[in-house]
Design a protein around this motif. Structure first.
Motif, PDB file in Angstrom:
ATOM      1  N   VAL A  60     -10.234  -8.856 -22.902  1.00 47.09           N
ATOM      2  CA  VAL A  60      -9.634  -8.423 -24.171  1.00 47.09           C
ATOM      3  C   VAL A  60      -8.727  -7.218 -23.905  1.00 47.09           C
ATOM      4  O   VAL A  60      -8.833  -6.543 -22.879  1.00 47.09           O
ATOM      5  CB  VAL A  60     -10.715  -8.051 -25.216  1.00 47.09           C
ATOM      6  CG1 VAL A  60     -11.541  -9.259 -25.601  1.00 47.09           C
ATOM      7  CG2 VAL A  60     -11.607  -6.930 -24.687  1.00 47.09           C
ATOM      8  N   ASP A  61      -7.819  -6.924 -24.843  1.00 47.41           N
ATOM      9  CA  ASP A  61      -6.881  -5.821 -24.680  1.00 47.41           C
ATOM     10  C   ASP A  61      -7.608  -4.482 -24.726  1.00 47.41           C
ATOM     11  O   ASP A  61      -8.655  -4.334 -25.387  1.00 47.41           O
ATOM     12  CB  ASP A  61      -5.829  -5.856 -25.795  1.00 47.41           C
ATOM     13  CG  ASP A  61      -4.947  -7.092 -25.710  1.00 47.41           C
ATOM     14  OD1 ASP A  61      -4.799  -7.620 -24.590  1.00 47.41           O
ATOM     15  OD2 ASP A  61      -4.431  -7.511 -26.760  1.00 47.41           O
ATOM     16  N   LYS A  62      -7.035  -3.507 -24.011  1.00 48.99           N
ATOM     17  CA  LYS A  62      -7.550  -2.149 -24.118  1.00 48.99           C
ATOM     18  C   LYS A  62      -7.426  -1.678 -25.562  1.00 48.99           C
ATOM     19  O   LYS A  62      -6.435  -1.947 -26.226  1.00 48.99           O
ATOM     20  CB  LYS A  62      -6.774  -1.204 -23.191  1.00 48.99           C
ATOM     21  CG  LYS A  62      -6.996  -1.464 -21.713  1.00 48.99           C
ATOM     22  CD  LYS A  62      -6.242  -0.457 -20.867  1.00 48.99           C
ATOM     23  CE  LYS A  62      -6.429  -0.713 -19.376  1.00 48.99           C
ATOM     24  NZ  LYS A  62      -5.686   0.265 -18.546  1.00 48.99           N
ATOM     25  N   GLY A  63      -8.445  -0.999 -26.018  1.00 55.31           N
ATOM     26  CA  GLY A  63      -8.448  -0.539 -27.396  1.00 55.31           C
ATOM     27  C   GLY A  63      -9.161  -1.480 -28.344  1.00 55.31           C
ATOM     28  O   GLY A  63      -9.353  -1.149 -29.520  1.00 55.31           O
ATOM     29  N   THR A  64      -9.563  -2.663 -27.857  1.00 47.91           N
ATOM     30  CA  THR A  64     -10.286  -3.606 -28.711  1.00 47.91           C
ATOM     31  C   THR A  64     -11.584  -2.975 -29.204  1.00 47.91           C
ATOM     32  O   THR A  64     -12.354  -2.398 -28.424  1.00 47.91           O
ATOM     33  CB  THR A  64     -10.602  -4.899 -27.937  1.00 47.91           C
ATOM     34  OG1 THR A  64      -9.372  -5.532 -27.580  1.00 47.91           O
ATOM     35  CG2 THR A  64     -11.437  -5.854 -28.782  1.00 47.91           C
ATOM     36  N   VAL A  65     -11.823  -3.081 -30.495  1.00 54.81           N
ATOM     37  CA  VAL A  65     -13.024  -2.487 -31.097  1.00 54.81           C
ATOM     38  C   VAL A  65     -14.250  -3.321 -30.736  1.00 54.81           C
ATOM     39  O   VAL A  65     -14.264  -4.541 -30.916  1.00 54.81           O
ATOM     40  CB  VAL A  65     -12.874  -2.392 -32.629  1.00 54.81           C
ATOM     41  CG1 VAL A  65     -14.180  -1.925 -33.262  1.00 54.81           C
ATOM     42  CG2 VAL A  65     -11.741  -1.448 -32.983  1.00 54.81           C
ATOM     43  N   VAL A  66     -15.282  -2.649 -30.232  1.00 48.82           N
ATOM     44  CA  VAL A  66     -16.556  -3.298 -29.930  1.00 48.82           C
ATOM     45  C   VAL A  66     -17.511  -3.171 -31.111  1.00 48.82           C
ATOM     46  O   VAL A  66     -18.223  -4.104 -31.467  1.00 48.82           O
ATOM     47  CB  VAL A  66     -17.178  -2.684 -28.662  1.00 48.82           C
ATOM     48  CG1 VAL A  66     -18.522  -3.338 -28.353  1.00 48.82           C
ATOM     49  CG2 VAL A  66     -16.231  -2.839 -27.482  1.00 48.82           C
ATOM     50  N   GLY A  67     -17.531  -1.992 -31.737  1.00 48.67           N
ATOM     51  CA  GLY A  67     -18.395  -1.772 -32.892  1.00 48.67           C
ATOM     52  C   GLY A  67     -18.328  -0.327 -33.341  1.00 48.67           C
ATOM     53  O   GLY A  67     -17.797   0.544 -32.646  1.00 48.67           O
ATOM     54  N   ASN A  68     -18.857  -0.064 -34.513  1.00 49.15           N
ATOM     55  CA  ASN A  68     -18.938   1.314 -35.030  1.00 49.15           C
ATOM     56  C   ASN A  68     -20.279   1.893 -34.604  1.00 49.15           C
ATOM     57  O   ASN A  68     -21.287   1.741 -35.278  1.00 49.15           O
ATOM     58  CB  ASN A  68     -18.806   1.319 -36.553  1.00 49.15           C
ATOM     59  CG  ASN A  68     -18.609   2.729 -37.090  1.00 49.15           C
ATOM     60  OD1 ASN A  68     -19.172   3.691 -36.561  1.00 49.15           O
ATOM     61  ND2 ASN A  68     -17.827   2.856 -38.137  1.00 49.15           N
ATOM     62  N   ILE A  69     -20.270   2.523 -33.430  1.00 48.79           N
ATOM     63  CA  ILE A  69     -21.527   2.996 -32.857  1.00 48.79           C
ATOM     64  C   ILE A  69     -22.139   4.131 -33.672  1.00 48.79           C
ATOM     65  O   ILE A  69     -23.354   4.251 -33.766  1.00 48.79           O
ATOM     66  CB  ILE A  69     -21.312   3.417 -31.373  1.00 48.79           C
ATOM     67  CG1 ILE A  69     -22.672   3.641 -30.690  1.00 48.79           C
ATOM     68  CG2 ILE A  69     -20.435   4.651 -31.272  1.00 48.79           C
ATOM     69  CD1 ILE A  69     -22.549   3.838 -29.202  1.00 48.79           C
ATOM     70  N   ALA A  70     -21.287   4.951 -34.288  1.00 46.50           N
ATOM     71  CA  ALA A  70     -21.819   6.034 -35.117  1.00 46.50           C
ATOM     72  C   ALA A  70     -22.595   5.468 -36.303  1.00 46.50           C
ATOM     73  O   ALA A  70     -23.700   5.917 -36.622  1.00 46.50           O
ATOM     74  CB  ALA A  70     -20.689   6.933 -35.598  1.00 46.50           C
TER      75      ALA A  70
END
Length: 428
Positions: free
Chosen positions: A46-56
């Motif tokens: 996947v491209d750099k910067g792709t969101v994995v999740g909202n870890i916070a």
């Protein structure tokens, strides 16, 4: 070893003080402890910067405090494949992820991370499953495969073909073989679960050398991706004369076990094939089929007795199973051959010592540091499996520090007692 420098506190300023004496921090490894964790999934490439999740959000952390608490992602690799944006708490891809590079020849690819927040110190276990893409096509180890077949071969005779390989796994690996249209041969594709998908040419009608001395075929390996990828192999069949019986093994598949570190020269199995012909046409020569055969680097077979012996260093951590492809060929003027497989399961030995990796969170610590202040992250691992790979860590109980288990073989070193710079200014 991790050096910790205690700083003297004077009117709000910090001064580095030289070493007075050194205390030893001993790490001993035995068992394994586990806690809960957050699991994400992301596709490779996947491209750099792709969101994995909202870890916070997933960790129920206050986004406004992330930067103040120096929230960060820690991994055991040299590359930082993932980073977190402390402004919004989003975990995103920071480096190109190639699943075949990270987890070669494994059905599942898991990356283990630690999320660290300071003041107070909190550690969170994060697991990222890297999903396979069908980005590799099947390929054969050779470009051309030659098969010599006598013209008096009978219908139903079988001829083993080279295996195709695919760096992808699961449904994206090699799932089928196809043969170009012809009047002499069909293709039998075999998939025995624990065995790799293989194919054999099956003779359907008598050959006539005077009519057609050479037959050209094309074998295609197809993976299970959507859309599927494929690779091809050219097959040349030379039609020969005489010798009407092929050697026969007692069964097509032999399964054995061998311990890792078995000494070179040790005998592990003796194969026997028979031939109904007489004289030189019944004499058999055994050999390992080497193209695409990893086991040829570690095992040898005696050409006359069929005895398979160890010839290389067998290491369970590198190869837990071998699949040998054995040929038995007679000595006729136009020799005939047959094949079998030997599946060798390697038994793990406790031949690896635990390894310890230390990541410093602080280079120095105040003498008035509170109990629980994080100093370092410690990871222990053992390449062995089962009971041989179970490890545990503990610290010297007489030091003002203790190890706190966070998940499995991950620990944090925290302050566990009063620090006095005048008494001890450095711990190693």
């Amino acid at each position: 070893m991790c050096a910790l420098h205690v700083l003297e506190t004077t009117m709000g300023c910090f001064f580095h003080v030289g070493s007075v004496w050194t205390a030893s921090l001993m790490l001993l490894c035995f068992m394994d402890v586990s806690y809960g964790q957050i699991v994400y999934s992301v596709s490779e490439e996947v491209d750099k910067g792709t969101v994995v999740g909202n870890i916070a959000k997933d960790l129920s952390l206050n986004i406004q405090e992330l930067e103040l608490r120096m929230f960060q992602i820690v991994s055991g690799t040299s590359k930082k494949y993932f980073e977190v944006n402390v402004k919004d708490g989003i975990l995103y891809v920071n480096e190109r992820i190639d699943r075949e590079e990270l987890c070669p020849n494994t059905p599942k690819c898991r990356m283990h991370l630690e999320a660290v927040a300071h003041n107070p110190l909190n550690l969170y276990r994060v697991e990222v499953n890297v999903l396979d893409l069908n980005d590799n096509a099947p390929y054969f180890p050779v470009d051309l495969h030659i098969v010599n077949i006598t013209e008096n071969a009978v219908g139903g005779d079988r001829f083993l073909l080279p295996l195709a390989y695919d760096a992808d796994v699961g449904s994206n690996s090699v799932k089928n073989y196809k043969l170009s249209s012809n009047e002499y041969f069909s293709l039998d594709v075999q998939n025995g679960g624990e065995q790799s998908v293989s194919a054999e040419l099956v003779l359907q009608k008598p050959l006539d050398r005077e009519k057609q001395p050479v037959i050209k075929l094309l074998l295609t390996a197809v993976d299970g991706g959507k859309p599927p990828r494929s690779g091809t192999l050219e097959i040349i069949v030379n039609v020969l004369d005489i010798n009407d019986n092929s050697p026969i093994f007692s069964k097509p598949l032999f399964k054995i076990t061998v311990s890792e570190n078995t000494p070179v020269g040790a005998e592990i199995i003796r194969l026997n094939a028979t031939d109904a012909d007489d004289g030189i046409n019944s004499e058999i020569v055994y050999s390992l089929i080497e193209h695409g055969n990893l086991g040829a680097e570690f095992f040898a077979i005696h050409p006359e007795t069929g005895t398979i012996t160890v010839k290389g260093n067998i290491d369970y951590e590198e190869h837990s199973v071998f699949e040998l492809r054995i040929q038995a060929k007679d000595k006729g003027h136009y020799p005939k051959s047959t094949h079998c497989k030997v599946l060798i399961e390697v038994i793990d030995e406790n031949d690896n010592v635990p390894e310890i990796s230390v990541t410093s969170l602080l280079n120095s610590v105040r003498e008035d540091a509170k109990t629980g202040t994080g100093v370092a992250l410690i990871t222990v691992s053992d390449k062995d499996v089962g009971k041989n790979g179970v490890v545990n860590c503990r610290s010297n109980q007489y030091l003002p520090f203790k190890l706190k288990s966070s998940y499995k073989n991950y620990y944090s070193l925290v302050v566990d007692g009063p620090l006095d710079r005048e008494s001890t200014s450095q711990y190693n």
